[in-house]
Motif scaffolding. Sequence first.
Motif: not given
Length: 269
Positions: A133-134, A216-217, A219-221, A223-224
Amino acid sequence: MGTWGTGLYSDDTTCDVRDRYVLNLKAGLSSDDSCQDILDRHGDLLRNTETACLVYFALADTAWRYGRLNEAVKDRALSLLKSGGDIAVWERDAPSDAASRRRTLRELERRLGTPQPAAKTINISQPKPKKIRTTAPIGSAFLLALPGQGFALLVLVGFMELEKSIDPVFSVLDRRIASPAELPAQITGDDKTLVLSKSFHRAFEHVAILPKDERRSILSGLERVDVSAVSPMPYARESTVWLSVSRMANEIDAHLASLLSPEQPIASP
């Protein structure tokens, strides 16, 4: 658990057991290992007679149909059947369907008492690589916009390896971030984190993201941000709750709001 009929595979549990057994065989596991995997997954739940009936009945029937039923699973299923199976549950919760359920169990008992067919040929399939996922490292931090105001700061504390993916798990700092410009200079393992409990039957120390769209990722919601944890933060896999990003934002917002609420006055005796 969902139930929609009196048939052997008319509930979520038996369907899951059947499908898991077959998937395990196709992944190259032996029948015995496949059975043990399923029993291990249910663990202490098998102490409940209703659950034990569903698991062992589906497991014995599926293994029998594939010509791989072992004596241990067969004996346990027959023992449960001879003691009445889950008929008491049906007589209590759906008495009009109890006779039909009893016929289902009688047919299963009859089938298990006959020689099983020859073992079916199983085409072993190579497992697909798990979706990562990341690639962000443990300690990375992310902002999540909250519906009330400001942001929550999530810290990646570990990963959970699932059947098809490897997912990040987060802890949430117990303070609201007004804006990205007000991020802390650093995060340490001593920073306090939220324990989420308001909407759940137990408390959870971590959150993981329940995907809504695999295209979709997840993590799209989020912000790193540049800040990260400079020392390890606690991670207890079993204390993780899975939420969609929107549900996560609402839960965190409610918990942070409660931290700021004034204490109620103590009533006079």
